[in-house]
Design an enzyme around this catalytic site. Sequence first.
Site, PDB file in Angstrom:
ATOM      1  NE  ARG B  53      28.991  33.054  39.745  1.00 33.16           N
ATOM      2  CZ  ARG B  53      28.734  33.973  38.837  1.00 33.16           C
ATOM      3  NH1 ARG B  53      29.743  34.599  38.234  1.00 33.16           N
ATOM      4  NH2 ARG B  53      27.504  34.275  38.519  1.00 33.16           N
ATOM      5  CG  ASP B  55      38.170  30.329  40.142  1.00 34.07           C
ATOM      6  OD1 ASP B  55      37.092  30.506  39.551  1.00 34.07           O
ATOM      7  OD2 ASP B  55      39.067  31.193  40.197  1.00 34.07           O
ATOM      8  NE  ARG B 201      43.853  30.939  42.878  1.00 30.97           N
ATOM      9  CZ  ARG B 201      43.409  30.472  41.720  1.00 30.97           C
ATOM     10  NH1 ARG B 201      42.104  30.376  41.480  1.00 30.97           N
ATOM     11  NH2 ARG B 201      44.260  30.099  40.791  1.00 30.97           N
TER      12      ARG B 201
END
Lengths: 260, 260
Positions: B53, B55, B201
């Site tokens: 996935r 974001d 991140r």
Amino acid sequence: MTRYKIILAYDGTNFAGFQRQPGQRTVEQALTKAVNKMAKDPATPIVIYGAGRTDAGVHAFGQVVHFDLPTAINPEGVRRGLNSLLPVDMLVKKVEVVPLDFHARYDTVGKRYWYRAYQNEFVDPFKRNYTGHFKFTADIERIQQAIPALIGKHDFTTFVASGSQAHDHVREIYSAKAWALADGEIQFEFCGSGFLYNQVRIMVAVLMEIGQGRRTVDCIPQLIAAKNRAQARGTAPASGLYMKKVYYDRAELQSDLNSY
Amino acid sequence: MTRYKIILAYDGTNFAGFQRQPGQRTVEQALTKAVNKMAKDPATPIVIYGAGRTDAGVHAFGQVVHFDLPTAINPEGVRRGLNSLLPVDMLVKKVEVVPLDFHARYDTVGKRYWYRAYQNEFVDPFKRNYTGHFKFTADIERIQQAIPALIGKHDFTTFVASGSQAHDHVREIYSAKAWALADGEIQFEFCGSGFLYNQVRIMVAVLMEIGQGRRTVDCIPQLIAAKNRAQARGTAPASGLYMKKVYYDRAELQSDLNSY
């Protein structure tokens, strides 16, 4: 009263062009709003003057704008103040105080435009807003052979869009170059005295057709001589065009022409 | 039944991430729609499976997806068919037929992520959607000194966001690099067995803080040992992150690790 000259970059994707239009998000409207908010005097509205209009989707690295502030603010304060107020798709890169007779539009001695053309069967997601998309492959060598014929002082009637308000279609092109990147992108750079409405996009469309073999390599002199827009037909997409630099100083223009 | 593996690029700017969510524009929803439109059989809905996935705002050059078609179409037909049906911010780069036991998510042997950090007082209009913006300047040499401590097999509990569903936080990082561009952009590339939710991140946020002098160059081993998310705090913006490549073949992974 103090006159300011600013150099402005913008991503044209989400603007309906430079010029103010009722009910539309334009560069002129957004900048006028920020300048007036910074000046904090609603009683004396400040008008901004741009070096040139850009169409919807066209980008700028070096649009030039001037305006007058009734109360002087130091240039660095103007830069930071405007950048705090402007939307994220606009950026003031430089601010200078200029003489009160400076005019962003009428004092130009040259302009430089950059065009990015991307050739692929399908649009690339990361290039879709930043290049003009062309389905058919163009041969960079054919383009490079053809492009010098645009250089010089010519009547560019064949290369002006019908919406133009210019009476005189004579312009001088100082330099015209094309090169290819490894991924198939073709880039163009034009420097000239000034350009007619859509002139760069029409020149790129003709050059890409030459590269694709749909026109002969030596067709440009005849196209110029024809003075007939119908002979050029196409206009390359707005998304590939960048207003790169506006010149007000002949020495700087000459220096850039020598070094490019 | 034929199973297809596709490599997918997308500009994440206008997507609410990969995963289908009611009322949101997501990559999974747009691709599922295109695949089912191509298959032309509403009675047997086709489900797609992504490698991972991403974001909202995160981009992909090499997301991998598999799905089954009841009637075989040649891979080139699938590529062209899907690209004709997909929105312009998505592009199918490659299509292959794979064995029916291939799984885009469970068969991965490695993933490669790229991160672009841009340091400037104000956001650059052309980088705003494609880099993470950092106000304070980071020293690339400090980052380069710190980054090797992330390489190896570690429990990355300190570097996982609270929304993670993973029970085991041990992951192996095969390579971790950072370099600076001339315009002040700092780029990072990480290759590993897999990454936890927001791990890249959070690692970038820590590395940028090290570069800015807000953490010591040797802080990473202590952060890993702490196994405490509160010690890492920040998360670099989604807009700078790119899913670059997903590996299913150890030889290809090793070859890339040797050549980078």
